[in-house]
Design a protein around this motif. Structure first.
Motif, PDB file in Angstrom:
ATOM      1  N   GLY A 562       5.969  14.529 -11.724  1.00 43.42           N
ATOM      2  CA  GLY A 562       7.384  14.810 -11.830  1.00 43.42           C
ATOM      3  C   GLY A 562       8.185  14.083 -10.767  1.00 43.42           C
ATOM      4  N   VAL A 563       9.482  14.307 -10.803  1.00 43.91           N
ATOM      5  CA  VAL A 563      10.376  13.665  -9.843  1.00 43.91           C
ATOM      6  C   VAL A 563       9.989  14.070  -8.423  1.00 43.91           C
ATOM      7  CG1 VAL A 563      12.778  13.384  -9.142  1.00 43.91           C
ATOM      8  CG2 VAL A 563      12.213  13.689 -11.549  1.00 43.91           C
ATOM      9  N   PHE A 564       9.972  13.109  -7.525  1.00 45.94           N
ATOM     10  CA  PHE A 564       9.613  13.308  -6.122  1.00 45.94           C
ATOM     11  C   PHE A 564       8.219  13.927  -5.986  1.00 45.94           C
ATOM     12  CE2 PHE A 564      14.225  12.828  -5.586  1.00 45.94           C
ATOM     13  CZ  PHE A 564      14.233  11.855  -4.598  1.00 45.94           C
ATOM     14  N   ARG A 565       7.275  13.360  -6.734  1.00 46.38           N
ATOM     15  CA  ARG A 565       5.864  13.676  -6.603  1.00 46.38           C
ATOM     16  C   ARG A 565       5.098  12.365  -6.499  1.00 46.38           C
ATOM     17  NH1 ARG A 565       8.102  17.895  -6.386  1.00 46.38           N
ATOM     18  NH2 ARG A 565       7.374  19.963  -7.041  1.00 46.38           N
ATOM     19  N   SER A 566       3.878  12.435  -5.983  1.00 41.00           N
ATOM     20  CA  SER A 566       3.053  11.238  -5.863  1.00 41.00           C
ATOM     21  C   SER A 566       1.627  11.563  -6.272  1.00 41.00           C
ATOM     22  CB  SER A 566       3.076  10.700  -4.430  1.00 41.00           C
ATOM     23  OG  SER A 566       2.415  11.581  -3.537  1.00 41.00           O
ATOM     24  N   THR A 567       0.880  10.517  -6.558  1.00 40.92           N
ATOM     25  CA  THR A 567      -0.523  10.662  -6.889  1.00 40.92           C
ATOM     26  C   THR A 567      -1.281   9.458  -6.353  1.00 40.92           C
ATOM     27  OG1 THR A 567      -2.080  11.166  -8.682  1.00 40.92           O
ATOM     28  CG2 THR A 567      -0.411   9.496  -9.139  1.00 40.92           C
ATOM     29  N   VAL A 568      -2.576   9.647  -6.125  1.00 36.91           N
ATOM     30  CA  VAL A 568      -3.449   8.583  -5.635  1.00 36.91           C
ATOM     31  C   VAL A 568      -4.317   8.113  -6.787  1.00 36.91           C
ATOM     32  CG1 VAL A 568      -5.342   8.044  -4.050  1.00 36.91           C
ATOM     33  CG2 VAL A 568      -3.445   9.484  -3.289  1.00 36.91           C
ATOM     34  N   GLY A 569      -4.446   6.822  -6.947  1.00 33.15           N
ATOM     35  CA  GLY A 569      -5.235   6.312  -8.052  1.00 33.15           C
ATOM     36  C   GLY A 569      -5.787   4.931  -7.779  1.00 33.15           C
ATOM     37  N   ARG A 570      -6.124   4.254  -8.859  1.00 32.97           N
ATOM     38  CA  ARG A 570      -6.695   2.917  -8.805  1.00 32.97           C
ATOM     39  C   ARG A 570      -5.995   2.034  -9.827  1.00 32.97           C
ATOM     40  NH1 ARG A 570     -10.632   1.911  -4.638  1.00 32.97           N
ATOM     41  NH2 ARG A 570     -11.156   4.005  -3.901  1.00 32.97           N
ATOM     42  N   LEU A 571      -6.014   0.767  -9.567  1.00 35.96           N
ATOM     43  CA  LEU A 571      -5.404  -0.185 -10.484  1.00 35.96           C
ATOM     44  C   LEU A 571      -6.405  -0.531 -11.577  1.00 35.96           C
ATOM     45  CD1 LEU A 571      -2.992  -2.001 -11.165  1.00 35.96           C
ATOM     46  CD2 LEU A 571      -3.987  -3.751  -9.676  1.00 35.96           C
ATOM     47  N   GLY A 572      -6.109  -0.124 -12.795  1.00 32.72           N
ATOM     48  CA  GLY A 572      -6.911  -0.508 -13.953  1.00 32.72           C
ATOM     49  C   GLY A 572      -8.053   0.408 -14.288  1.00 32.72           C
ATOM     50  N   HIS A 573      -8.926   0.709 -13.313  1.00 30.18           N
ATOM     51  CA  HIS A 573     -10.139   1.480 -13.592  1.00 30.18           C
ATOM     52  C   HIS A 573     -10.636   2.097 -12.290  1.00 30.18           C
ATOM     53  CE1 HIS A 573     -12.274  -1.964 -11.858  1.00 30.18           C
ATOM     54  NE2 HIS A 573     -11.514  -2.725 -12.657  1.00 30.18           N
ATOM     55  N   ALA A 574     -11.728   2.856 -12.394  1.00 33.92           N
ATOM     56  CA  ALA A 574     -12.208   3.640 -11.258  1.00 33.92           C
ATOM     57  C   ALA A 574     -12.643   2.787 -10.081  1.00 33.92           C
ATOM     58  CB  ALA A 574     -13.367   4.538 -11.699  1.00 33.92           C
ATOM     59  N   GLN A 575     -13.005   1.530 -10.331  1.00 35.33           N
ATOM     60  CA  GLN A 575     -13.415   0.640  -9.239  1.00 35.33           C
ATOM     61  C   GLN A 575     -12.309  -0.338  -8.844  1.00 35.33           C
ATOM     62  OE1 GLN A 575     -15.779   1.314 -11.882  1.00 35.33           O
ATOM     63  NE2 GLN A 575     -16.413   2.895 -10.398  1.00 35.33           N
ATOM     64  N   GLY A 576     -11.109  -0.166  -9.368  1.00 40.06           N
ATOM     65  CA  GLY A 576     -10.008  -1.080  -9.069  1.00 40.06           C
ATOM     66  C   GLY A 576      -9.430  -0.840  -7.686  1.00 40.06           C
ATOM     67  N   PRO A 577      -8.520  -1.682  -7.253  1.00 41.14           N
ATOM     68  CA  PRO A 577      -7.881  -1.507  -5.942  1.00 41.14           C
ATOM     69  C   PRO A 577      -7.157  -0.164  -5.840  1.00 41.14           C
ATOM     70  CG  PRO A 577      -7.411  -3.673  -6.851  1.00 41.14           C
ATOM     71  CD  PRO A 577      -8.059  -2.899  -7.941  1.00 41.14           C
ATOM     72  N   ALA A 578      -7.207   0.435  -4.661  1.00 36.52           N
ATOM     73  CA  ALA A 578      -6.553   1.725  -4.437  1.00 36.52           C
ATOM     74  C   ALA A 578      -5.039   1.563  -4.416  1.00 36.52           C
ATOM     75  CB  ALA A 578      -7.035   2.329  -3.130  1.00 36.52           C
ATOM     76  N   VAL A 579      -4.341   2.529  -5.027  1.00 34.82           N
ATOM     77  CA  VAL A 579      -2.874   2.529  -5.038  1.00 34.82           C
ATOM     78  C   VAL A 579      -2.373   3.957  -4.859  1.00 34.82           C
ATOM     79  CG1 VAL A 579      -2.614   0.480  -6.500  1.00 34.82           C
ATOM     80  CG2 VAL A 579      -2.792   2.742  -7.555  1.00 34.82           C
ATOM     81  N   VAL A 580      -1.143   4.073  -4.406  1.00 37.74           N
ATOM     82  CA  VAL A 580      -0.421   5.336  -4.416  1.00 37.74           C
ATOM     83  C   VAL A 580       0.808   5.135  -5.292  1.00 37.74           C
ATOM     84  CG1 VAL A 580       0.909   6.987  -3.040  1.00 37.74           C
ATOM     85  CG2 VAL A 580      -1.229   6.064  -2.146  1.00 37.74           C
ATOM     86  N   VAL A 581       1.034   6.068  -6.214  1.00 37.03           N
ATOM     87  CA  VAL A 581       2.171   5.976  -7.133  1.00 37.03           C
ATOM     88  C   VAL A 581       3.082   7.169  -6.885  1.00 37.03           C
ATOM     89  CG1 VAL A 581       2.921   5.849  -9.536  1.00 37.03           C
ATOM     90  CG2 VAL A 581       0.724   4.837  -8.856  1.00 37.03           C
ATOM     91  N   SER A 582       4.372   6.916  -6.744  1.00 34.77           N
ATOM     92  CA  SER A 582       5.343   7.998  -6.552  1.00 34.77           C
ATOM     93  C   SER A 582       6.436   7.898  -7.607  1.00 34.77           C
ATOM     94  CB  SER A 582       5.955   7.956  -5.150  1.00 34.77           C
ATOM     95  OG  SER A 582       6.681   6.762  -4.949  1.00 34.77           O
ATOM     96  N   ARG A 583       6.973   9.050  -7.977  1.00 39.53           N
ATOM     97  CA  ARG A 583       8.089   9.103  -8.931  1.00 39.53           C
ATOM     98  C   ARG A 583       9.376   9.055  -8.110  1.00 39.53           C
ATOM     99  NH1 ARG A 583       8.728  12.260 -13.817  1.00 39.53           N
ATOM    100  NH2 ARG A 583      10.801  11.740 -14.606  1.00 39.53           N
ATOM    101  N   THR A 584       9.708   7.882  -7.625  1.00 38.21           N
ATOM    102  CA  THR A 584      10.875   7.674  -6.767  1.00 38.21           C
ATOM    103  C   THR A 584      11.531   6.363  -7.140  1.00 38.21           C
ATOM    104  OG1 THR A 584       9.377   6.717  -5.110  1.00 38.21           O
ATOM    105  CG2 THR A 584      10.029   9.012  -4.789  1.00 38.21           C
ATOM    106  N   GLY A 585      12.759   6.161  -6.697  1.00 36.47           N
ATOM    107  CA  GLY A 585      13.453   4.916  -6.978  1.00 36.47           C
ATOM    108  C   GLY A 585      14.859   4.922  -6.407  1.00 36.47           C
ATOM    109  N   TYR A 586      15.545   3.805  -6.639  1.00 34.56           N
ATOM    110  CA  TYR A 586      16.863   3.565  -6.024  1.00 34.56           C
ATOM    111  C   TYR A 586      17.807   2.988  -7.065  1.00 34.56           C
ATOM    112  CZ  TYR A 586      19.872   2.107  -2.042  1.00 34.56           C
ATOM    113  OH  TYR A 586      20.886   1.941  -1.128  1.00 34.56           O
ATOM    114  N   THR A 587      17.612   3.400  -8.342  1.00 36.93           N
ATOM    115  CA  THR A 587      18.362   2.786  -9.439  1.00 36.93           C
ATOM    116  C   THR A 587      19.118   3.778 -10.295  1.00 36.93           C
ATOM    117  OG1 THR A 587      16.481   2.916 -10.961  1.00 36.93           O
ATOM    118  CG2 THR A 587      16.669   0.917  -9.598  1.00 36.93           C
ATOM    119  N   GLY A 588      18.817   5.070 -10.203  1.00 32.93           N
ATOM    120  CA  GLY A 588      19.422   6.041 -11.098  1.00 32.93           C
ATOM    121  C   GLY A 588      18.747   6.109 -12.449  1.00 32.93           C
TER     122      GLY A 588
END
Length: 769
Positions: A562-588
């Motif tokens: 949801g809005v203003f939440r984040s999660t930890v994951g991987r790019l593409g698959h379980a062995q992909g590069p680590a990423v953090v994704v957040s539901r944030t932005g500066y565009t409206g």
């Protein structure tokens, strides 16, 4: 070396040479007998190793020894390994003695002070951390200070220039109050260096081929100002300088000072005569002497690029000057675009502050055209900070080929717009489909330790104690008087792990000062260089994110957060590069941000654009982002807020829960008073006609000036001219009719009306889709 009390803090040592040794790098330096050295762990918790080459053991006892056999591997692992090996060429690495300094438990600002008992060469190694997006262990900087011995036989000369940037093909000194002539070929680089600091240098350049024909064609102030579209003088430099034929003659490649006169006369004999100093040396007369061999006619005053001059235009149009900002070793690096005959001076002025009252030498170096020096502007976060050059983000190799409008933004090169679409098309892509922007210049700070929550709750206006793991909150960061230092978002990554994402690099210093004042056990580590990010924004952003982000079963899927939440994951698959994704932005708009380690930046960019192609994805620059955020009523530093405005005046009163937040925080007492007696308010304006109001335009109620435009634009989606303005509280009611002054503020007025903002989607329904 001998060691005073092992660790001590203090102000910058007088007359000290200062060097910044970045995390993940190394620095070679020489010490003479009696020289004093101080090494400061700026952010705390950073390992470092100091090695010395000398005839005898030269490092003090009382510190853990660093293994000799490890030095070669440590150097090889650092980002500037080639330069370090070059500086240590011919030395037996296994002969160096070494000690470990600082460490994972060291507090910010801890310093090691040493005194050299003999001449030696040293190398400081600051190893890199081991970081991923979900486990950032950033390597942070050391500050190295050297105070040279007062013994003349052992002291480095006062006028010792900094090492060259590469092997020079010309390297000479311009003695104080003199000038030198030299020639360069097209493509070669010219470095003008202030050796001792606060010394100005004038620079002339003529087309060499035309000189051979008896034609003088040199740098032209009027042509340069006209073609570059900037008034005279500026507190910086043009990117290019032009001659009388309107041809680009030199371009600026690097600048470590940042403040220069754009184009004025080199000092003249008339100036000194009029001031009562007849016969005084002048740069213009010195130029006449050295250029006579080229048949160049003498002039009483030469228009020149005035490096390091500190001049400014006052509000009444007069020009004033003060001491230069340049420090020892500051330089400007130019690239010759045609064959040039040049002259450089060391300014002779010793009757006013122009050269700090004490003219000193200038160093000139010329480098061959085959070298590749990156374009960069140096910035200093604080007055005593070493200069840091403009950096490239992890996505630069993908972005730069698509844009010809790269701009320096808070120490990084970012795209202002892209060739394929342009700002307006990028704007529409974000409003209707999906757009991607590199926002890696945002500053990231890891706040870690038992008192991490307590520190952040005290440092920001929002109630951090209510933040759950995986939650993000937008907040203001204030000074004690209630003015804003910055705004930003706080991520809770764990019970004692937080990440603050903001705009101002000084926030890290501010947090460390607060931690020390309160006695908190906490570490604030700068992770900006270990954590770069793309903003994926627009109605189709969720579909794009769902295609490329894998999350473990214990984490919510990226497209579920949801809005203003984040999660930890991987790019593409379980062995992909680590990423953090957040539901944030500066565009409206509905949008996400994806954070990754810089080594994974290209892979992330490719994945985003491959998945986004069927969705109509386009890259977006800062120009389109500014349009989007103004429509959405989102504030920007030094426009809607500054240290002179509080969160109420900046339109973000919701970030200051004075009732529900029970704990104390910086600025609380001042904000209670400011809320009770408001003076100004941020409002939305709708402006008649199509003419745009700009930042700084004044707002009037009749003859009285009652406010200022903070941001303005012509809204494509609303087909209206809109603005944000900070106005007197008495003129802030919706429906109030005001005027915006153009020209002198009175001859021309634009009619405006106070309206609800955000202008676009005021209830924020789109970000919650």
């Amino acid at each position: 070396m001998k060691s005073p009390p092992p660790m001590q803090r203090g102000p910058i040592m007088p007359e000290a040479e200062m060097l910044r040794v970045a995390g993940g790098s190394s620095q070679v330096f020489a010490l003479g007998k009696g020289d004093r050295l101080r090494l400061t762990d700026l952010e705390g918790g950073q390992n470092a190793l100091l090695y010395a080459f000398a005839a005898q053991e030269s490092l003090p006892s009382g510190h853990p020894a660093a293994p000799r056999e490890a030095l070669a591997g440590l150097i090889a692992a650092n980002e500037n390994a080639a330069a370090t090996h070059h500086q240590l060429a011919g030395r037996d690495l296994a002969s160096a003695s070494g000690i470990l300094i600082s460490g994972p438990d060291a507090p910010a600002g801890e310093a090691l002070s040493l005194s050299a008992e003999r001449d030696m060469t040293c190398v400081l190694i600051v190893p890199a951390g081991n970081s991923t997006a979900d486990a950032v262990v950033p390597a942070t900087d050391f500050h190295l200070e050297i105070a040279r011995s007062d013994e003349p036989a052992n002291r480095a000369p006062r006028s010792q220039p900094a090492p060259p940037l590469a092997t020079p093909i010309q390297d000479f000194r311009v003695k104080a109050a003199t000038a030198e002539r030299f020639e360069v070929k097209a493509g070669q680089y010219i470095q003008i260096m202030d050796i001792d600091g606060r010394q100005c240098s004038d620079f002339l350049a003529f087309d060499s081929e035309l000189l051979k024909q008896g034609i003088e064609c040199g740098l032209d102030a009027t042509a340069t100002r006209t073609l570059m579209g900037r008034a005279y003088p500026g507190p910086g430099l043009f990117s290019k300088f032009f001659d009388q034929r309107m041809r680009a003659t030199v371009e600026v490649v690097q600048d470590t000072c940042g403040r220069h006169d754009t184009f004025g006369l080199a000092c003249t004999m008339k100036y000194y005569d009029d001031m009562g100093y007849p016969g005084h040396d002048s740069c213009s007369e010195n130029f006449n002497k050295v250029l006579a061999q080229d048949g160049i006619a003498p002039r009483p005053g030469w228009p020149a690029i005035n490096f390091f001059f500190n001049t400014q235009v006052n509000h009444d149009g007069t020009i004033s000057a003060d001491e230069p900002w340049s420090r020892p070793g500051d330089y400007v690096l130019l690239r010759a675009l045609i064959d040039l005959t040049c002259a450089a001076s060391s300014c002779a002025d010793d009757i006013d502050p122009a050269n700090g009252w004490d003219p000193t030498d200038i160093q000139v170096r010329v480098y061959d055209a085959h070298h590749e020096f990156p374009k960069a502007i140096a910035t200093r976060m604080t007055p005593d900070s070493p200069p840091v050059f403009t950096k490239e983000t992890a996505f630069h190799s993908k972005v730069a080929p698509l844009s010809r409008r790269m701009v320096e933004y808070r120490g990084y090169w970012l795209a202002n717009s892209f060739l394929a679409d342009g700002a307006v098309a990028e704007y529409w892509a974000c409003r209707e489909k999906v757009a991607v922007i590199d926002l890696s210049a945002l500053r990231k700070f890891e706040v870690l330790g038992p008192d991490a929550e307590a520190l952040l709750d005290y440092a920001v206006t929002r109630d951090i104690t209510k933040l759950s793991v995986g939650q993000v909150v937008y907040t203001a960061i204030c000074y004690p008087h209630g003015g804003m230092l910055d705004d930003g978002t706080v991520f809770r990554l764990g019970p004692q792990q937080f990440r603050l994402v903001c705009g101002d690099p000084y926030v890290g210093v501010h947090l460390r000062q607060l931690a020390e004042e309160k006695g908190f056990k906490v570490w604030i580590r700068s992770s900006t260089d270990q954590l770069h990010n793309l903003a994926v924004q627009g109605p189709r952003s969720r579909d794009l994110i769902a295609k490329i982000i894998w999350t473990p079963s214990a984490q919510p899927a990226a497209n579920e957060i949801g809005v203003f939440r984040s999660t930890v994951g991987r790019l593409g698959h379980a062995q992909g590069p680590a990423v953090v994704v957040s539901r944030t932005g500066y565009t409206g708009e509905l949008g996400y941000e994806i954070f990754c380690h810089p080594r994974d930046g290209e892979a992330l960019w490719d994945a985003v654009f491959k998945a986004g192609k069927p969705l109509g994805v386009v890259p977006m620059g800062l120009e389109a982002l500014d349009m989007l955020r103004i429509e959405a009523g989102l504030i920007f530093a030094h426009y809607e807020f500054s240290d002179e405005t509080d969160p109420f005046e900046a339109g973000i009163a919701f970030t200051v829960p004075l009732v529900s937040k029970k704990g104390d925080f910086v600025g609380r007492e001042a904000l209670v008073k400011r809320k009770a007696e408001p003076q100004r308010k941020l409002v939305g304006l709708e402006i008649e006609g199509r003419e745009t109001a700009h930042h700084g335009d004044h707002v009037y109620a009749g003859r009285a000036r009652i406010g200022v435009i903070t941001s303005g634009m012509r809204s494509p989606i609303l087909d209206k001219t809109i603005a944000l303005a900070r106005v007197d509280i008495g003129s802030s009611e919706i429906g109030t009719e005001l005027e915006i002054g153009k020209l002198d503020g009175h001859q021309k007025r634009l009619k405006a009306k106070v309206v609800r903002f955000a202008h676009y989607d005021p209830d924020k329904t789109r970000v919650r889709m």
